[in-house]
Design a protein around this motif. Structure first.
Motif, PDB file in Angstrom:
ATOM      1  N   GLY A   7       2.861   9.551 -99.991  1.00  0.00           N
ATOM      2  CA  GLY A   7       3.774   9.889-101.010  1.00  0.00           C
ATOM      3  C   GLY A   7       5.132  10.115-100.171  1.00  0.00           C
ATOM      4  O   GLY A   7       5.144  10.423 -99.009  1.00  0.00           O
ATOM      5  N   PHE A   8       6.347   9.595-100.766  1.00  0.00           N
ATOM      6  CA  PHE A   8       7.531   9.885 -99.988  1.00  0.00           C
ATOM      7  C   PHE A   8       8.523  10.545-100.909  1.00  0.00           C
ATOM      8  O   PHE A   8       8.819  10.076-102.146  1.00  0.00           O
ATOM      9  CB  PHE A   8       8.030   8.338 -99.633  1.00  0.00           C
ATOM     10  CG  PHE A   8       8.945   8.538 -98.786  1.00  0.00           C
ATOM     11  CD1 PHE A   8       8.763   7.917 -97.604  1.00  0.00           C
ATOM     12  CD2 PHE A   8      10.284   8.882 -98.795  1.00  0.00           C
ATOM     13  CE1 PHE A   8       9.765   7.666 -96.552  1.00  0.00           C
ATOM     14  CE2 PHE A   8      11.284   8.613 -97.899  1.00  0.00           C
ATOM     15  CZ  PHE A   8      11.051   8.346 -96.687  1.00  0.00           C
ATOM     16  N   VAL A   9       9.143  11.494-100.443  1.00  0.00           N
ATOM     17  CA  VAL A   9      10.077  12.354-101.214  1.00  0.00           C
ATOM     18  C   VAL A   9      11.515  12.292-100.482  1.00  0.00           C
ATOM     19  O   VAL A   9      11.631  12.768 -99.263  1.00  0.00           O
ATOM     20  CB  VAL A   9       9.648  13.975-101.396  1.00  0.00           C
ATOM     21  CG1 VAL A   9      10.764  14.491-102.126  1.00  0.00           C
ATOM     22  CG2 VAL A   9       8.284  14.008-101.959  1.00  0.00           C
ATOM     23  N   GLY A  10      12.551  11.918-101.185  1.00  0.00           N
ATOM     24  CA  GLY A  10      13.758  11.747-100.756  1.00  0.00           C
ATOM     25  C   GLY A  10      14.358  10.194-100.554  1.00  0.00           C
ATOM     26  O   GLY A  10      13.942   9.706 -99.590  1.00  0.00           O
ATOM     27  N   VAL A  31       6.641   7.299-104.652  1.00  0.00           N
ATOM     28  CA  VAL A  31       7.921   7.932-104.580  1.00  0.00           C
ATOM     29  C   VAL A  31       8.475   8.636-105.479  1.00  0.00           C
ATOM     30  O   VAL A  31       8.317   8.479-106.937  1.00  0.00           O
ATOM     31  CB  VAL A  31       8.819   6.814-104.219  1.00  0.00           C
ATOM     32  CG1 VAL A  31       8.542   5.969-102.793  1.00  0.00           C
ATOM     33  CG2 VAL A  31       9.164   5.859-105.486  1.00  0.00           C
ATOM     34  N   PHE A  32       9.293   9.606-104.771  1.00  0.00           N
ATOM     35  CA  PHE A  32       9.914  10.686-105.804  1.00  0.00           C
ATOM     36  C   PHE A  32      11.382  11.014-105.418  1.00  0.00           C
ATOM     37  O   PHE A  32      11.753  10.966-103.895  1.00  0.00           O
ATOM     38  CB  PHE A  32       8.967  11.782-105.987  1.00  0.00           C
ATOM     39  CG  PHE A  32       9.632  13.153-106.956  1.00  0.00           C
ATOM     40  CD1 PHE A  32       9.818  13.058-108.055  1.00  0.00           C
ATOM     41  CD2 PHE A  32      10.467  14.074-106.216  1.00  0.00           C
ATOM     42  CE1 PHE A  32      10.476  13.974-108.925  1.00  0.00           C
ATOM     43  CE2 PHE A  32      11.219  14.966-106.853  1.00  0.00           C
ATOM     44  CZ  PHE A  32      11.165  15.049-108.482  1.00  0.00           C
ATOM     45  N   ASP A  33      12.405  11.273-105.960  1.00  0.00           N
ATOM     46  CA  ASP A  33      13.491  11.819-105.861  1.00  0.00           C
ATOM     47  C   ASP A  33      14.054  12.509-106.760  1.00  0.00           C
ATOM     48  O   ASP A  33      13.876  12.076-107.923  1.00  0.00           O
ATOM     49  CB  ASP A  33      14.514  10.547-105.356  1.00  0.00           C
ATOM     50  CG  ASP A  33      15.915  11.087-104.700  1.00  0.00           C
ATOM     51  OD1 ASP A  33      15.594  11.305-103.263  1.00  0.00           O
ATOM     52  OD2 ASP A  33      16.702  11.471-105.295  1.00  0.00           O
ATOM     53  N   ALA A  34      14.995  13.491-106.560  1.00  0.00           N
ATOM     54  CA  ALA A  34      15.550  14.398-107.693  1.00  0.00           C
ATOM     55  C   ALA A  34      16.621  13.563-108.403  1.00  0.00           C
ATOM     56  O   ALA A  34      16.777  14.077-109.579  1.00  0.00           O
ATOM     57  CB  ALA A  34      16.350  15.725-107.090  1.00  0.00           C
ATOM     58  N   ALA A  35      17.040  12.335-107.935  1.00  0.00           N
ATOM     59  CA  ALA A  35      18.180  11.787-108.536  1.00  0.00           C
ATOM     60  C   ALA A  35      17.565  10.588-109.175  1.00  0.00           C
ATOM     61  O   ALA A  35      16.671   9.835-108.529  1.00  0.00           O
ATOM     62  CB  ALA A  35      19.430  11.517-107.555  1.00  0.00           C
ATOM     63  N   SER A  42       6.419  -2.543-105.054  1.00  0.00           N
ATOM     64  CA  SER A  42       5.232  -2.199-105.898  1.00  0.00           C
ATOM     65  C   SER A  42       5.145  -0.581-106.113  1.00  0.00           C
ATOM     66  O   SER A  42       3.902  -0.309-106.337  1.00  0.00           O
ATOM     67  CB  SER A  42       3.979  -3.044-105.392  1.00  0.00           C
ATOM     68  OG  SER A  42       3.652  -2.668-103.949  1.00  0.00           O
ATOM     69  N   ALA A  43       5.870   0.013-105.403  1.00  0.00           N
ATOM     70  CA  ALA A  43       5.530   1.401-105.176  1.00  0.00           C
ATOM     71  C   ALA A  43       5.622   2.231-106.704  1.00  0.00           C
ATOM     72  O   ALA A  43       6.261   1.828-107.785  1.00  0.00           O
ATOM     73  CB  ALA A  43       6.681   2.217-104.517  1.00  0.00           C
ATOM     74  N   THR A  44       4.574   3.123-106.785  1.00  0.00           N
ATOM     75  CA  THR A  44       4.619   3.847-108.042  1.00  0.00           C
ATOM     76  C   THR A  44       5.703   4.927-107.836  1.00  0.00           C
ATOM     77  O   THR A  44       5.930   5.753-106.979  1.00  0.00           O
ATOM     78  CB  THR A  44       3.397   4.925-108.180  1.00  0.00           C
ATOM     79  OG1 THR A  44       2.191   3.763-108.280  1.00  0.00           O
ATOM     80  CG2 THR A  44       3.415   5.659-109.553  1.00  0.00           C
ATOM     81  N   SER A  45       6.595   5.102-109.104  1.00  0.00           N
ATOM     82  CA  SER A  45       7.495   6.167-109.258  1.00  0.00           C
ATOM     83  C   SER A  45       6.973   7.314-109.843  1.00  0.00           C
ATOM     84  O   SER A  45       6.654   7.347-111.036  1.00  0.00           O
ATOM     85  CB  SER A  45       8.654   5.469-109.805  1.00  0.00           C
ATOM     86  OG  SER A  45       9.099   4.389-109.290  1.00  0.00           O
ATOM     87  N   ALA A  46       7.084   8.697-108.987  1.00  0.00           N
ATOM     88  CA  ALA A  46       6.577   9.807-109.851  1.00  0.00           C
ATOM     89  C   ALA A  46       7.731  10.350-110.470  1.00  0.00           C
ATOM     90  O   ALA A  46       8.852  10.389-110.035  1.00  0.00           O
ATOM     91  CB  ALA A  46       6.009  10.760-108.789  1.00  0.00           C
ATOM     92  N   THR A  47       7.485  10.770-111.790  1.00  0.00           N
ATOM     93  CA  THR A  47       8.734  11.645-112.668  1.00  0.00           C
ATOM     94  C   THR A  47       8.695  13.053-112.345  1.00  0.00           C
ATOM     95  O   THR A  47       9.746  13.577-112.652  1.00  0.00           O
ATOM     96  CB  THR A  47       8.215  11.292-114.199  1.00  0.00           C
ATOM     97  OG1 THR A  47       7.019  11.859-114.345  1.00  0.00           O
ATOM     98  CG2 THR A  47       8.287   9.800-114.310  1.00  0.00           C
ATOM     99  N   LEU A  58       2.108  12.971 -97.028  1.00  0.00           N
ATOM    100  CA  LEU A  58       3.317  13.212 -97.552  1.00  0.00           C
ATOM    101  C   LEU A  58       4.427  13.201 -96.580  1.00  0.00           C
ATOM    102  O   LEU A  58       4.546  14.152 -95.918  1.00  0.00           O
ATOM    103  CB  LEU A  58       3.139  14.608 -98.373  1.00  0.00           C
ATOM    104  CG  LEU A  58       4.330  15.064 -99.145  1.00  0.00           C
ATOM    105  CD1 LEU A  58       4.550  14.170-100.345  1.00  0.00           C
ATOM    106  CD2 LEU A  58       4.524  16.410 -99.458  1.00  0.00           C
ATOM    107  N   ILE A  59       5.317  12.371 -96.902  1.00  0.00           N
ATOM    108  CA  ILE A  59       6.537  12.212 -96.145  1.00  0.00           C
ATOM    109  C   ILE A  59       8.001  12.663 -96.850  1.00  0.00           C
ATOM    110  O   ILE A  59       8.042  12.158 -97.925  1.00  0.00           O
ATOM    111  CB  ILE A  59       6.701  10.627 -95.763  1.00  0.00           C
ATOM    112  CG1 ILE A  59       5.654  10.135 -94.847  1.00  0.00           C
ATOM    113  CG2 ILE A  59       8.090  10.371 -94.896  1.00  0.00           C
ATOM    114  CD1 ILE A  59       5.902   8.741 -94.315  1.00  0.00           C
ATOM    115  N   LEU A  60       8.347  13.711 -96.184  1.00  0.00           N
ATOM    116  CA  LEU A  60       9.607  14.181 -96.563  1.00  0.00           C
ATOM    117  C   LEU A  60      10.814  13.673 -95.887  1.00  0.00           C
ATOM    118  O   LEU A  60      10.956  13.668 -94.471  1.00  0.00           O
ATOM    119  CB  LEU A  60       9.748  15.520 -96.631  1.00  0.00           C
ATOM    120  CG  LEU A  60       8.434  16.592 -96.990  1.00  0.00           C
ATOM    121  CD1 LEU A  60       8.470  17.946 -97.058  1.00  0.00           C
ATOM    122  CD2 LEU A  60       8.249  16.043 -98.784  1.00  0.00           C
ATOM    123  N   MET A  61      11.712  13.450 -96.552  1.00  0.00           N
ATOM    124  CA  MET A  61      13.349  12.885 -96.128  1.00  0.00           C
ATOM    125  C   MET A  61      14.203  13.607 -96.879  1.00  0.00           C
ATOM    126  O   MET A  61      14.914  13.081 -97.565  1.00  0.00           O
ATOM    127  CB  MET A  61      13.326  11.362 -96.082  1.00  0.00           C
ATOM    128  CG  MET A  61      14.540  10.879 -94.931  1.00  0.00           C
ATOM    129  SD  MET A  61      14.255  11.444 -93.390  1.00  0.00           S
ATOM    130  CE  MET A  61      15.514  10.577 -92.659  1.00  0.00           C
TER     131      MET A  61
END
Length: 281
Positions: A7-10, A31-35, A42-47, A58-61
């Motif tokens: 999982g990648f956030v940011g 992947v997830f981002d607030a914006a 092919s990454a899944t985009s988490a809402t 889980l990777i945070l940037m």
């Protein structure tokens, strides 16, 4: 061998190319981002953050420790026991240690692995990664993102090393700019003085990789924001305060960078210090 689910956030300037490299390397990625953001391969985009609940790593940037803490307060209860959290943000070392202890109480593992190398390094996979904690299980993932992975000590050490590295980088940039301005006032062309520095004991990363490339041509496009550099310098000086260590030069560097950071936009590149400091008193 089954690859871990990541999982990648940011997905900012650094996070997006890093996540893209992981996707291109074939890791199952969410992947997830607030914006709002465009899809990544092919990454899944988490809402929502809970879309990351099933990951192994889980990777945070993220921008800072406060945001990292806020994200983990919401997400940690949803993570499976044994999940490895990797904070690649520029966070505050002592807060990192406290956060790692809190997560350990939930049976979650934690390492800090901030990076140096800017957007170009993120795109090319040539970042320098400073890791605090046990990275044995995530080393193959980090090798996709960086050319150099340095294990610098226990949890929090990576964030400390990153801040201290950028303290040195900021100080070197400041004094190089001042020297170039002084030389120009005396009649020495900045390009000529840069050549002197690069052939002499004044040589530095700034003189070799920033002056001609981003300063003298006025492009200021290194890919690392001035305000982010100022933040890292403040983290380094703040660590000195927490450890009761005296830092005379670092204090002045922090004062200068914080002052200038308050006068520019978030988009201003740190190499723009070339036109923002120096000149007549």
């Amino acid at each position: 061998m089954t690859r871990p689910r990541i999982g990648f956030v940011g997905l900012g300037q650094m996070g997006r190319p890093m996540a893209t490299r992981l996707d291109e390397a074939g890791y199952p990625l969410t992947v997830f981002d607030a914006a709002p953001f465009a899809p990544i391969g092919s990454a899944t985009s988490a809402t929502a953050l809970d879309g990351l609940a099933g990951v192994d790593i889980l990777i945070l940037m993220l921008p800072n420790s406060a945001v990292v803490t806020a994200v983990l307060e919401e997400l940690a209860p949803r993570l499976s026991s044994g999940t490895l959290v990797v904070d690649m943000s520029s966070s505050e070392p002592l807060q990192t240690r406290a956060l790692a202890a809190q997560l350990a109480g939930r049976d979650l593992r934690f390492v800090d692995a901030p990076v140096s190398g800017g957007v170009r390094g993120a795109v090319a996979g040539t970042l320098a990664i400073m890791a605090g904690g046990d990275i044995s299980s995530v080393r193959p993932v980090l090798d996709v993102l960086g050319r150099t992975v340095l294990e610098v000590g226990p949890v929090g050490s990576g964030h400390a090393a990153k801040a201290l590295n950028n303290l040195v980088s900021a100080a070197t940039l400041s004094v190089t700019v001042e020297a170039l301005r002084l030389g120009a006032e005396f009649g020495i062309d900045p390009a000529t003085l840069t050549a002197v520095l690069n052939s002499s004991s004044g040589r530095s990363n700034t003189s070799e990789n920033k002056v001609a490339q981003f300063m003298l041509d006025g492009s200021y496009a290194s890919g690392f924001a001035l305000q982010l550099m100022a933040k890292d310098v403040r983290i380094a000086v703040g660590l000195a305060r927490e450890l009761a260590q005296r830092t005379e030069i670092a204090d002045r560097v922090a004062e200068q960078w914080s002052r200038v950071a308050g006068e520019v936009t978030p988009q201003t590149d740190h190499t723009a210090m070339y036109e923002l400091i120096g000149g007549p008193r």
